[in-house]
Design a protein around this motif. Structure first.
Motif, mmCIF file in Angstrom:
data_model
loop_
_atom_site.group_PDB
_atom_site.id
_atom_site.type_symbol
_atom_site.label_atom_id
_atom_site.label_comp_id
_atom_site.label_asym_id
_atom_site.label_seq_id
_atom_site.Cartn_x
_atom_site.Cartn_y
_atom_site.Cartn_z
ATOM 1 N N LEU A 37 -5.482 -72.997 21.326
ATOM 2 C CA LEU A 37 -6.793 -72.505 20.896
ATOM 3 C C LEU A 37 -7.521 -71.836 22.062
ATOM 4 N N GLN A 38 -7.485 -72.464 23.235
ATOM 5 C CA GLN A 38 -8.136 -71.874 24.407
ATOM 6 C C GLN A 38 -7.521 -70.518 24.750
ATOM 7 N N PHE A 39 -6.191 -70.425 24.617
ATOM 8 C CA PHE A 39 -5.498 -69.157 24.870
ATOM 9 C C PHE A 39 -5.950 -68.096 23.865
ATOM 10 N N ALA A 40 -6.066 -68.502 22.596
ATOM 11 C CA ALA A 40 -6.481 -67.568 21.534
ATOM 12 C C ALA A 40 -7.909 -67.075 21.777
ATOM 13 N N ILE A 41 -8.796 -67.981 22.218
ATOM 14 C CA ILE A 41 -10.187 -67.601 22.481
ATOM 15 C C ILE A 41 -10.251 -66.640 23.663
ATOM 16 N N THR A 42 -9.524 -66.990 24.750
ATOM 17 C CA THR A 42 -9.528 -66.148 25.949
ATOM 18 C C THR A 42 -9.022 -64.746 25.646
ATOM 19 N N ASN A 43 -8.000 -64.664 24.789
ATOM 20 C CA ASN A 43 -7.403 -63.367 24.462
ATOM 21 C C ASN A 43 -8.026 -62.718 23.229
ATOM 22 N N LYS A 44 -9.158 -63.282 22.797
ATOM 23 C CA LYS A 44 -9.960 -62.719 21.706
ATOM 24 C C LYS A 44 -9.149 -62.495 20.423
ATOM 25 N N ASP A 46 -8.217 -63.200 16.553
ATOM 26 C CA ASP A 46 -9.167 -63.274 15.443
ATOM 27 C C ASP A 46 -9.310 -64.695 14.892
ATOM 28 N N THR A 47 -10.330 -64.866 14.060
ATOM 29 C CA THR A 47 -10.645 -66.188 13.493
ATOM 30 C C THR A 47 -9.488 -66.744 12.678
ATOM 31 N N LYS A 48 -8.798 -65.864 11.966
ATOM 32 C CA LYS A 48 -7.668 -66.318 11.136
ATOM 33 C C LYS A 48 -6.611 -66.998 11.995
ATOM 34 N N LYS A 49 -6.301 -66.404 13.143
ATOM 35 C CA LYS A 49 -5.305 -66.975 14.055
ATOM 36 C C LYS A 49 -5.805 -68.309 14.606
ATOM 37 N N GLN A 50 -7.086 -68.353 14.977
ATOM 38 C CA GLN A 50 -7.647 -69.594 15.515
ATOM 39 C C GLN A 50 -7.622 -70.713 14.481
ATOM 40 N N ASP A 91 -15.518 -71.346 10.707
ATOM 41 C CA ASP A 91 -15.104 -71.102 9.317
ATOM 42 C C ASP A 91 -16.283 -70.520 8.535
ATOM 43 N N THR A 92 -16.080 -69.353 7.962
ATOM 44 C CA THR A 92 -17.167 -68.685 7.229
ATOM 45 C C THR A 92 -17.388 -69.272 5.837
ATOM 46 N N ASP A 93 -16.445 -70.069 5.358
ATOM 47 C CA ASP A 93 -16.627 -70.754 4.080
ATOM 48 C C ASP A 93 -17.582 -71.929 4.309
ATOM 49 N N GLU A 94 -18.770 -71.850 3.740
ATOM 50 C CA GLU A 94 -19.804 -72.849 4.019
ATOM 51 C C GLU A 94 -19.374 -74.258 3.635
ATOM 52 N N GLY A 95 -18.714 -74.378 2.473
ATOM 53 C CA GLY A 95 -18.267 -75.692 2.028
ATOM 54 C C GLY A 95 -17.248 -76.290 2.976
ATOM 55 N N ASN A 96 -16.308 -75.464 3.423
ATOM 56 C CA ASN A 96 -15.284 -75.913 4.359
ATOM 57 C C ASN A 96 -15.905 -76.271 5.706
#
Length: 381
Positions: A37-44, A46-50, A91-96
């Motif tokens: 996750l830290q690698f994904a954030i550092t390398n920007k 997308d949210t789907k991958k995270q 997560d953009t799904d409010e319920g989730n």
């Protein structure tokens, strides 16, 4: 006699070891997911991958939390708290998002409860950080919906976690004001002030709360602190002058007005107040000059032209006491008063005080027809 099979026992032990290894492997997968996750954030990425990485980690940690051994490890719950809390803020799904927010809160509680040696402090802190970001979002949503109680309760917790964040402190104070919890509003406005905020509105709000508590000296001190940071803010200056006037510190008010007028030469209200203070102290000439300056800015400024007329009436009355030249001065001042008050009457024909002063002037001048005309008008009010 029952025979015990050594092979059977060995097999059972092997199965048990494999299960323990399996649970530890699941925990390692969850640990690895944090690194991914830290690698994904550092390398920007997308949210789907995270979310995919987070899902993989949570699947592993749920297996670990259901094992009778690893469920007792604080790391299990600390990892779950972190992964769940991160989902709740991306997560953009409010319920989730709300679902994982709840899971994170519960996991943080479990991690803290069993982490006796505080080995997972950093992971727990990161989880709490994320939770507070989510709380802030929930508070903002509640505020927009005018649910100020919910907004305040959430913002209070977030501000307590980020005590140096002045924006959070101010928003918490505003929410408290909206539910009329002025003690809490005072607490969080003070927090913003102590954290170094310069926004003049904060100082105004603090002063208003102190005034409502009859702590006038502290209200004045607060405005003075605000002016040190916002020396040319006219609203703060006006509040300062009003506080000085309300507390009968007239000399201080005059000095503040004088200083302000050197910078703000087109402030009709300040010229009016300056004239009013001098009129009350008996200096009618200075008062008249100040009212005239206000009228140069706005010729239809009713309060200034009315007070100018009154200042001339006061000057006329003083002239009568001055001796042999008094009669001539009286006549000059009363004529100026008449002109000013007629202009005031033209601007506001329904003002009774103006009409009454004109009646007094015409009575002195023995213009009884004017007196009768104005008395008739006065009866119509």
């Amino acid at each position: 006699m029952i025979k015990i099979s050594f092979f059977g026992c060995a097999f059972l032990v092997l199965i048990s070891c494999n299960m323990a290894f399996s649970q530890k492997s699941q925990l390692q997968i969850a640990r690895n997911s944090i690194g991914k996750l830290q690698f994904a954030i550092t390398n920007k990425q997308d949210t789907k991958k995270q979310l995919s990485i987070l899902g993989e980690g949570l699947k592993a940690i749920e297996t670990a939390q259901n094992d009778k051994k690893t469920k007792k490890w604080p790391e299990t719950w600390a990892i779950k708290a972190y992964l769940s809390s991160y989902i709740s803020i991306i997560d953009t799904d409010e319920g989730n998002s709300d679902k994982y927010y709840g899971l994170a809160v519960a996991a943080i509680d479990s991690a803290r409860r069993i982490d006796k040696f505080q080995a997972n402090t950093r992971l727990i802190y990161a989880s709490v950080y994320n939770i507070n970001i989510k709380k802030q979002d929930k508070a903002n949503s509640a505020f927009k919906n005018n649910d100020f109680t919910t907004a305040f309760n959430s913002l209070k917790e977030v501000s307590d976690f980020f005590p140096k964040d002045t924006t959070l402190a101010v928003n918490t104070a505003i929410a408290a004001q909206n539910i009329r919890n002025f003690d809490k509003a005072l607490e969080y406005f003070k927090r913003a002030k102590e954290a170094g905020i310069k926004n003049p509105v904060v100082f105004q709000n603090l002063a208003n709360i102190y005034t409502s508590k009859f702590d006038h000296d502290l209200a004045i001190k607060t405005i003075e602190d605000g002016l040190k940071l916002n020396g040319e803010d006219i609203n703060l200056t006006n509040d300062y002058i009003n506080l000085l006037l309300d507390n009968e510190r007239y000399t201080d008010a005059i000095h503040v007005i004088e200083s302000t007028l050197k910078v703000d030469k087109n402030n009709k209200l300040l010229y009016f107040l300056y004239g009013y203070l001098y009129q009350n102290s008996g200096n009618y000439n200075t008062a008249a000059l100040s009212y005239s300056k206000a009228l140069n800015i706005d010729e239809n400024y009713f309060d200034a032209i009315y007070q100018l007329g009154l200042a001339y009436v006061d000057s006329a009355n003083e002239a009568l006491k001055s001796g042999k030249d008094g009669s001539q001065k009286f006549s000059s001042f009363i004529n100026r008063a008449e002109i000013a008050l007629l202009q005031a009457h033209e601007i506001n024909q329904n003002d009774k005080s103006t009409v009454q002063l004109l009646i007094d002037i015409y009575t002195r001048k023995n213009k009884l027809d004017k007196v009768q005309e104005l008395k008739s008008k006065l009866e119509e009010f």
